[in-house]
Design an enzyme around this catalytic site. Sequence first.
Site, PDB file in Angstrom:
ATOM      1  N   ASP A  19      -9.089   6.193   8.779  1.00 51.00           N
ATOM      2  CA  ASP A  19      -9.996   5.153   8.272  1.00 51.00           C
ATOM      3  C   ASP A  19     -10.120   4.026   9.293  1.00 51.00           C
ATOM      4  OD1 ASP A  19     -11.639   3.972   6.197  1.00 51.00           O
ATOM      5  OD2 ASP A  19     -10.016   2.529   5.850  1.00 51.00           O
ATOM      6  N   ASP A  24      11.178   2.209   6.204  1.00 54.28           N
ATOM      7  CA  ASP A  24      10.758   0.813   6.358  1.00 54.28           C
ATOM      8  C   ASP A  24      11.994   0.023   6.757  1.00 54.28           C
ATOM      9  OD1 ASP A  24      10.103  -1.959   5.821  1.00 54.28           O
ATOM     10  OD2 ASP A  24       8.393  -1.228   4.668  1.00 54.28           O
ATOM     11  N   HIS A  66     -13.446   2.489   8.098  1.00 51.61           N
ATOM     12  CA  HIS A  66     -12.637   1.346   7.662  1.00 51.61           C
ATOM     13  C   HIS A  66     -13.096   0.824   6.289  1.00 51.61           C
ATOM     14  CE1 HIS A  66      -9.950  -2.088   9.354  1.00 51.61           C
ATOM     15  NE2 HIS A  66      -9.779  -1.938   8.039  1.00 51.61           N
ATOM     16  N   ILE A  67     -13.024   1.735   5.300  1.00 52.08           N
ATOM     17  CA  ILE A  67     -13.506   1.392   3.958  1.00 52.08           C
ATOM     18  C   ILE A  67     -12.376   1.382   2.937  1.00 52.08           C
ATOM     19  CG2 ILE A  67     -15.895   2.152   4.255  1.00 52.08           C
ATOM     20  CD1 ILE A  67     -15.028   4.852   2.944  1.00 52.08           C
ATOM     21  N   GLY A  68     -11.135   1.271   3.429  1.00 49.71           N
ATOM     22  CA  GLY A  68      -9.993   1.313   2.514  1.00 49.71           C
ATOM     23  C   GLY A  68     -10.110   0.360   1.334  1.00 49.71           C
ATOM     24  N   ALA A  69     -10.555  -0.854   1.611  1.00 45.93           N
ATOM     25  CA  ALA A  69     -10.618  -1.873   0.551  1.00 45.93           C
ATOM     26  C   ALA A  69     -12.016  -1.988  -0.047  1.00 45.93           C
ATOM     27  CB  ALA A  69     -10.196  -3.227   1.121  1.00 45.93           C
ATOM     28  N   ILE A 121       0.841  -1.206   0.000  1.00 44.46           N
ATOM     29  CA  ILE A 121       0.000   0.000   0.000  1.00 44.46           C
ATOM     30  C   ILE A 121       0.871   1.249   0.000  1.00 44.46           C
ATOM     31  CG2 ILE A 121      -1.768   1.291   1.250  1.00 44.46           C
ATOM     32  CD1 ILE A 121      -2.782  -1.436   2.326  1.00 44.46           C
ATOM     33  N   ALA A 154      -3.982   2.282   8.356  1.00 45.81           N
ATOM     34  CA  ALA A 154      -3.343   0.974   8.576  1.00 45.81           C
ATOM     35  C   ALA A 154      -4.161   0.164   9.577  1.00 45.81           C
ATOM     36  CB  ALA A 154      -1.908   1.154   9.033  1.00 45.81           C
ATOM     37  N   GLU A 170     -12.709   0.371  17.231  1.00 45.96           N
ATOM     38  CA  GLU A 170     -13.691  -0.165  16.279  1.00 45.96           C
ATOM     39  C   GLU A 170     -14.446  -1.327  16.909  1.00 45.96           C
ATOM     40  OE1 GLU A 170     -12.178  -1.099  12.294  1.00 45.96           O
ATOM     41  OE2 GLU A 170     -10.771   0.547  12.517  1.00 45.96           O
TER      42      GLU A 170
HETATM   43  P1  NAD Z   1       2.756  -4.955   3.493  1.00 43.39           P
HETATM   44  O1  NAD Z   1       3.119  -6.113   4.337  1.00 43.39           O
HETATM   45  O2  NAD Z   1       2.893  -5.046   2.025  1.00 43.39           O
HETATM   46  O3  NAD Z   1       3.598  -3.665   3.961  1.00 43.39           O
HETATM   47  C1  NAD Z   1       3.835  -3.349   5.303  1.00 43.39           C
HETATM   48  C2  NAD Z   1       5.241  -2.782   5.381  1.00 43.39           C
HETATM   49  O4  NAD Z   1       5.467  -2.252   6.686  1.00 43.39           O
HETATM   50  C3  NAD Z   1       6.326  -3.832   5.136  1.00 43.39           C
HETATM   51  O5  NAD Z   1       7.147  -3.436   4.042  1.00 43.39           O
HETATM   52  C4  NAD Z   1       7.107  -3.855   6.449  1.00 43.39           C
HETATM   53  O6  NAD Z   1       8.472  -4.077   6.244  1.00 43.39           O
HETATM   54  C5  NAD Z   1       6.829  -2.482   6.974  1.00 43.39           C
HETATM   55  N1  NAD Z   1       7.051  -2.327   8.407  1.00 43.39           N
HETATM   56  C6  NAD Z   1       6.913  -3.243   9.395  1.00 43.39           C
HETATM   57  N2  NAD Z   1       7.208  -2.677  10.583  1.00 43.39           N
HETATM   58  C7  NAD Z   1       7.544  -1.377  10.336  1.00 43.39           C
HETATM   59  C8  NAD Z   1       7.943  -0.294  11.152  1.00 43.39           C
HETATM   60  N3  NAD Z   1       8.056  -0.410  12.476  1.00 43.39           N
HETATM   61  N4  NAD Z   1       8.203   0.903  10.546  1.00 43.39           N
HETATM   62  C9  NAD Z   1       8.081   1.058   9.216  1.00 43.39           C
HETATM   63  N5  NAD Z   1       7.706   0.045   8.404  1.00 43.39           N
HETATM   64  C10 NAD Z   1       7.438  -1.152   8.953  1.00 43.39           C
HETATM   65  O7  NAD Z   1       1.264  -4.569   3.916  1.00 43.39           O
HETATM   66  P2  NAD Z   1       0.221  -3.680   3.086  1.00 43.39           P
HETATM   67  O8  NAD Z   1      -0.568  -4.549   2.190  1.00 43.39           O
HETATM   68  O9  NAD Z   1       0.910  -2.511   2.517  1.00 43.39           O
HETATM   69  O10 NAD Z   1      -0.747  -3.223   4.285  1.00 43.39           O
HETATM   70  C11 NAD Z   1      -0.321  -2.253   5.230  1.00 43.39           C
HETATM   71  C12 NAD Z   1      -1.379  -2.008   6.301  1.00 43.39           C
HETATM   72  O11 NAD Z   1      -2.614  -1.616   5.721  1.00 43.39           O
HETATM   73  C13 NAD Z   1      -1.718  -3.231   7.179  1.00 43.39           C
HETATM   74  O12 NAD Z   1      -1.795  -2.781   8.524  1.00 43.39           O
HETATM   75  C14 NAD Z   1      -3.099  -3.603   6.748  1.00 43.39           C
HETATM   76  O13 NAD Z   1      -3.807  -4.226   7.782  1.00 43.39           O
HETATM   77  C15 NAD Z   1      -3.672  -2.252   6.411  1.00 43.39           C
HETATM   78  N6  NAD Z   1      -4.845  -2.313   5.526  1.00 43.39           N
HETATM   79  C16 NAD Z   1      -5.877  -1.464   5.763  1.00 43.39           C
HETATM   80  C17 NAD Z   1      -7.011  -1.489   4.944  1.00 43.39           C
HETATM   81  C18 NAD Z   1      -8.155  -0.553   5.162  1.00 43.39           C
HETATM   82  O14 NAD Z   1      -9.278  -0.889   4.825  1.00 43.39           O
HETATM   83  N7  NAD Z   1      -7.923   0.628   5.715  1.00 43.39           N
HETATM   84  C19 NAD Z   1      -7.077  -2.398   3.877  1.00 43.39           C
HETATM   85  C20 NAD Z   1      -5.999  -3.246   3.644  1.00 43.39           C
HETATM   86  C21 NAD Z   1      -4.883  -3.190   4.477  1.00 43.39           C
END
Ligand code: NAD
Length: 323
Positions: free
Chosen positions: A274, A179, A297-300, A160, A249, A279
């Site tokens: 979001d 990261d 929480h409507i990101g997806a 993301i 996130a 929640e």
């Molecule tokens: P991903 O695993 O592809 O990316 C997460 C990244 O965070 C990884 O590259 C990891 O190395 C990094 N990371 C871990 N710990 C860290 C830290 N302390 N500091 C900085 N970076 C760190 O995951 P993604 O698919 O990009 O999803 C990211 C987040 O989005 C997740 O929490 C997921 O639950 C959330 N999400 C939210 C929604 C929504 O509806 N709002 C939808 C999907 C995902």
Amino acid sequence: MSMNRVLANDGIDSLGKEMLEKAGFFVETQKAAEPELINTINQGNFNVLLVRSATKVTSTVIEACPNLKLIGRAGVGLDNIDLIAAKAHGIRVINTPAASSQSVAELVLAHLFSGVRFLQDSNYKMRSEGDTHFGALKKQYSAGTELRGKTLGIIGFGRIGQALGRMAAGMGMNVIASDPFITEATLEVEIPMTKTTVPVKVKTVPLSDILMLSDFISLHVPGKVDGKALIGDSEIAKMKPGIGIVNAARGGVVDEDALLHGIDTGKIAFVGLDVFEGEPTPRKELLKNSRISVSPHIGAATVEAQERIAVEMAAQIIDFFAA
Ligand code: NAD
């Protein structure tokens, strides 16, 4: 062989349902409430359970349903599934981690665009006062800013984070990212109209640089770190005055008290949320704050993401039973 039976307890887009049915699966989309889940699975002889974020697949459910072979999470986070219990019972757990990245990233941009032009507040005020106080409102929202040329700090540069970076770079923003597990990434900025892709290399920087240099910060980490927020009072203190912060996130990745405090002191110009610590009953102070743009929480939650999720999920389920 008896027919494979899928309980899609939080629903599944019709494209995925049709794929499964064509492959000979029975798919039930009638939701079983939490107290009924175990009975529904056992009486319906379901061997596949599909969930989104709503249904909790606890160790109690897993232990009480010996026929389950596969649990699918339509989306990214697996925090509502007891992975240890699933493993102990030989149940495979699958998800669709990439399918919603673009949608979440676009929602983050929506919160940013809202924040810099006060839309979260003007939408609300225009409804009640737009015909009586137009001039006063126009004045109130007259000092907006542009996103172009500003620095967007992305914390967590995975799927993301990079999807957001691609669009931000395409909009003329300066993208910086931190990261601990990624040293550099090449963002492929797509211009479909001219069939061109512009590669933009981004080297990650320490978190302290993000805090210091960003005009806006968005978080895309997997969740809290050791149960603690990644961004709290001391991190906010290091940010530029007038910072805009977006959390799509997980609730609490940015400390909610620290956000409210930062808004009160004027340090934070706006926040986009979001996701919420509490929640599905987020704190009222967050929901009522005119400087916070909120979404449930409507990101997806887009047609495209839900279709991709369902199709990917169906393909994985079909593969699992074909193997
Ligand atoms: P991903 O695993 O592809 O990316 C997460 C990244 O965070 C990884 O590259 C990891 O190395 C990094 N990371 C871990 N710990 C860290 C830290 N302390 N500091 C900085 N970076 C760190 O995951 P993604 O698919 O990009 O999803 C990211 C987040 O989005 C997740 O929490 C997921 O639950 C959330 N999400 C939210 C929604 C929504 O509806 N709002 C939808 C999907 C995902």
